[in-house]
Design a protein around this motif. Structure first.
Motif, PDB file in Angstrom:
ATOM      1  N   GLY A 146       0.802  -1.215   0.000  1.00 22.72           N
ATOM      2  CA  GLY A 146       0.000   0.000   0.000  1.00 22.72           C
ATOM      3  C   GLY A 146       0.837   1.268   0.000  1.00 22.72           C
ATOM      4  N   MET A 147       2.083   1.159   0.435  1.00 28.03           N
ATOM      5  CA  MET A 147       2.998   2.300   0.458  1.00 28.03           C
ATOM      6  C   MET A 147       3.751   2.443  -0.860  1.00 28.03           C
ATOM      7  SD  MET A 147       4.407   1.649   4.346  1.00 28.03           S
ATOM      8  CE  MET A 147       5.852   2.633   4.150  1.00 28.03           C
ATOM      9  N   GLY A 148       3.478   1.532  -1.806  1.00 25.43           N
ATOM     10  CA  GLY A 148       4.116   1.640  -3.113  1.00 25.43           C
ATOM     11  C   GLY A 148       5.277   0.689  -3.351  1.00 25.43           C
ATOM     12  N   PHE A 149       5.635  -0.114  -2.359  1.00 21.29           N
ATOM     13  CA  PHE A 149       6.695  -1.094  -2.575  1.00 21.29           C
ATOM     14  C   PHE A 149       6.202  -2.164  -3.539  1.00 21.29           C
ATOM     15  CE2 PHE A 149       7.969   0.800   1.398  1.00 21.29           C
ATOM     16  CZ  PHE A 149       9.349   0.850   1.308  1.00 21.29           C
ATOM     17  N   THR A 150       7.117  -2.698  -4.337  1.00 23.87           N
ATOM     18  CA  THR A 150       6.743  -3.709  -5.324  1.00 23.87           C
ATOM     19  C   THR A 150       7.508  -5.012  -5.158  1.00 23.87           C
ATOM     20  OG1 THR A 150       8.376  -2.860  -6.896  1.00 23.87           O
ATOM     21  CG2 THR A 150       6.134  -1.959  -7.045  1.00 23.87           C
ATOM     22  N   THR A 151       8.548  -5.023  -4.330  1.00 19.50           N
ATOM     23  CA  THR A 151       9.434  -6.170  -4.248  1.00 19.50           C
ATOM     24  C   THR A 151       9.823  -6.474  -2.808  1.00 19.50           C
ATOM     25  OG1 THR A 151      10.365  -5.543  -6.384  1.00 19.50           O
ATOM     26  CG2 THR A 151      11.639  -7.112  -5.086  1.00 19.50           C
ATOM     27  N   VAL A 152       9.927  -7.772  -2.501  1.00 23.13           N
ATOM     28  CA  VAL A 152      10.444  -8.241  -1.220  1.00 23.13           C
ATOM     29  C   VAL A 152      11.725  -9.007  -1.516  1.00 23.13           C
ATOM     30  CG1 VAL A 152      10.066  -9.824   0.705  1.00 23.13           C
ATOM     31  CG2 VAL A 152       8.170  -8.453  -0.166  1.00 23.13           C
ATOM     32  N   VAL A 153      12.820  -8.635  -0.861  1.00 20.17           N
ATOM     33  CA  VAL A 153      14.071  -9.380  -0.941  1.00 20.17           C
ATOM     34  C   VAL A 153      14.226 -10.082   0.404  1.00 20.17           C
ATOM     35  CG1 VAL A 153      16.564  -9.290  -1.236  1.00 20.17           C
ATOM     36  CG2 VAL A 153      15.085  -7.733  -2.531  1.00 20.17           C
ATOM     37  N   ASP A 154      14.107 -11.387   0.390  1.00 23.99           N
ATOM     38  CA  ASP A 154      14.099 -12.200   1.597  1.00 23.99           C
ATOM     39  C   ASP A 154      15.499 -12.730   1.854  1.00 23.99           C
ATOM     40  OD1 ASP A 154      13.622 -13.987   3.622  1.00 23.99           O
ATOM     41  OD2 ASP A 154      11.840 -14.847   2.700  1.00 23.99           O
ATOM     42  N   LEU A 155      16.133 -12.296   2.937  1.00 21.39           N
ATOM     43  CA  LEU A 155      17.500 -12.676   3.261  1.00 21.39           C
ATOM     44  C   LEU A 155      17.571 -13.826   4.260  1.00 21.39           C
ATOM     45  CD1 LEU A 155      19.022  -9.101   3.636  1.00 21.39           C
ATOM     46  CD2 LEU A 155      19.015 -10.570   1.616  1.00 21.39           C
ATOM     47  N   ARG A 156      16.429 -14.358   4.657  1.00 21.01           N
ATOM     48  CA  ARG A 156      16.424 -15.440   5.644  1.00 21.01           C
ATOM     49  C   ARG A 156      17.055 -16.696   5.068  1.00 21.01           C
ATOM     50  NH1 ARG A 156      10.266 -15.520   6.822  1.00 21.01           N
ATOM     51  NH2 ARG A 156      10.315 -14.781   4.694  1.00 21.01           N
ATOM     52  N   ALA A 157      17.812 -17.388   5.903  1.00 24.23           N
ATOM     53  CA  ALA A 157      18.498 -18.599   5.478  1.00 24.23           C
ATOM     54  C   ALA A 157      17.712 -19.849   5.862  1.00 24.23           C
ATOM     55  CB  ALA A 157      19.885 -18.648   6.088  1.00 24.23           C
ATOM     56  N   GLU A 158      16.431 -19.711   6.004  1.00 27.98           N
ATOM     57  CA  GLU A 158      15.605 -20.853   6.376  1.00 27.98           C
ATOM     58  C   GLU A 158      14.778 -21.319   5.186  1.00 27.98           C
ATOM     59  OE1 GLU A 158      11.781 -18.884   8.431  1.00 27.98           O
ATOM     60  OE2 GLU A 158      13.676 -18.218   9.277  1.00 27.98           O
ATOM     61  N   ASP A 159      14.379 -22.557   5.230  1.00 27.00           N
ATOM     62  CA  ASP A 159      13.527 -23.086   4.173  1.00 27.00           C
ATOM     63  C   ASP A 159      12.096 -22.659   4.445  1.00 27.00           C
ATOM     64  OD1 ASP A 159      15.581 -24.412   2.819  1.00 27.00           O
ATOM     65  OD2 ASP A 159      15.421 -26.135   4.157  1.00 27.00           O
ATOM     66  N   LEU A 160      11.449 -22.090   3.449  1.00 28.06           N
ATOM     67  CA  LEU A 160      10.083 -21.621   3.593  1.00 28.06           C
ATOM     68  C   LEU A 160       9.135 -22.545   2.847  1.00 28.06           C
ATOM     69  CD1 LEU A 160      10.704 -17.822   2.995  1.00 28.06           C
ATOM     70  CD2 LEU A 160      10.529 -19.004   5.175  1.00 28.06           C
ATOM     71  N   SER A 161       7.931 -22.668   3.376  1.00 29.96           N
ATOM     72  CA  SER A 161       6.924 -23.487   2.714  1.00 29.96           C
ATOM     73  C   SER A 161       6.382 -22.741   1.507  1.00 29.96           C
ATOM     74  CB  SER A 161       5.788 -23.794   3.685  1.00 29.96           C
ATOM     75  OG  SER A 161       5.054 -22.610   3.977  1.00 29.96           O
ATOM     76  N   ALA A 162       5.720 -23.462   0.629  1.00 26.66           N
ATOM     77  CA  ALA A 162       5.106 -22.831  -0.545  1.00 26.66           C
ATOM     78  C   ALA A 162       4.092 -21.776  -0.110  1.00 26.66           C
ATOM     79  CB  ALA A 162       4.445 -23.891  -1.418  1.00 26.66           C
ATOM     80  N   LYS A 163       3.383 -22.048   0.972  1.00 32.03           N
ATOM     81  CA  LYS A 163       2.401 -21.085   1.490  1.00 32.03           C
ATOM     82  C   LYS A 163       3.092 -19.790   1.929  1.00 32.03           C
ATOM     83  CE  LYS A 163      -1.107 -20.484   5.030  1.00 32.03           C
ATOM     84  NZ  LYS A 163      -1.754 -21.047   6.215  1.00 32.03           N
ATOM     85  N   GLN A 164       4.217 -19.920   2.643  1.00 27.73           N
ATOM     86  CA  GLN A 164       4.948 -18.733   3.087  1.00 27.73           C
ATOM     87  C   GLN A 164       5.510 -17.957   1.903  1.00 27.73           C
ATOM     88  OE1 GLN A 164       7.521 -20.998   5.711  1.00 27.73           O
ATOM     89  NE2 GLN A 164       6.860 -19.715   7.430  1.00 27.73           N
ATOM     90  N   LEU A 165       5.998 -18.657   0.892  1.00 25.67           N
ATOM     91  CA  LEU A 165       6.534 -17.987  -0.294  1.00 25.67           C
ATOM     92  C   LEU A 165       5.448 -17.250  -1.066  1.00 25.67           C
ATOM     93  CD1 LEU A 165       8.989 -20.741  -1.534  1.00 25.67           C
ATOM     94  CD2 LEU A 165       9.594 -18.537  -0.534  1.00 25.67           C
ATOM     95  N   ALA A 166       4.219 -17.718  -0.987  1.00 27.75           N
ATOM     96  CA  ALA A 166       3.109 -17.106  -1.723  1.00 27.75           C
ATOM     97  C   ALA A 166       2.525 -15.882  -1.018  1.00 27.75           C
ATOM     98  CB  ALA A 166       2.012 -18.140  -1.954  1.00 27.75           C
ATOM     99  N   GLU A 167       2.852 -15.674   0.242  1.00 22.40           N
ATOM    100  CA  GLU A 167       2.253 -14.574   1.006  1.00 22.40           C
ATOM    101  C   GLU A 167       2.534 -13.210   0.383  1.00 22.40           C
ATOM    102  OE1 GLU A 167       3.752 -15.201   4.944  1.00 22.40           O
ATOM    103  OE2 GLU A 167       2.353 -16.843   5.325  1.00 22.40           O
ATOM    104  N   ALA A 168       3.757 -12.945  -0.030  1.00 19.61           N
ATOM    105  CA  ALA A 168       4.084 -11.654  -0.634  1.00 19.61           C
ATOM    106  C   ALA A 168       3.348 -11.488  -1.958  1.00 19.61           C
ATOM    107  CB  ALA A 168       5.592 -11.526  -0.849  1.00 19.61           C
ATOM    108  N   GLY A 169       3.298 -12.542  -2.752  1.00 16.51           N
ATOM    109  CA  GLY A 169       2.610 -12.480  -4.036  1.00 16.51           C
ATOM    110  C   GLY A 169       1.128 -12.213  -3.900  1.00 16.51           C
ATOM    111  N   SER A 170       0.521 -12.724  -2.839  1.00 12.39           N
ATOM    112  CA  SER A 170      -0.913 -12.481  -2.656  1.00 12.39           C
ATOM    113  C   SER A 170      -1.206 -11.019  -2.350  1.00 12.39           C
ATOM    114  CB  SER A 170      -1.474 -13.383  -1.555  1.00 12.39           C
ATOM    115  OG  SER A 170      -0.944 -13.023  -0.297  1.00 12.39           O
TER     116      SER A 170
END
Length: 63
Positions: free
Chosen positions: A16-40
């Protein structure tokens, strides 16, 4: 937004603030659901894991 993992709905605020991209620096394995959260929320998600020795060491390909 830096330093924390947003809740599933927490991605809406930066979108809502105009950001378009998330750069995720976490070194953990994420589930498909977690990876889809930003896209939703309409954000592109790029994983660039760092922060552990496992991820900083170069890998050698065979061949």
């Amino acid at each position: 937004m830096a330093g924390r993992r947003p809740s599933p709905t927490g991605y809406r605020e930066p979108a809502g603030m105009g950001f378009t991209t998330v750069v995720d620096l976490r070194a953990e394995d994420l589930s498909a659901k977690q990876l889809a959260e930003a896209g939703s929320a309409g954000l592109a998600h790029y994983a660039w894991p760092c922060g552990t020795a496992r991820h900083r060491r170069p890998t050698r390909s065979s061949g």
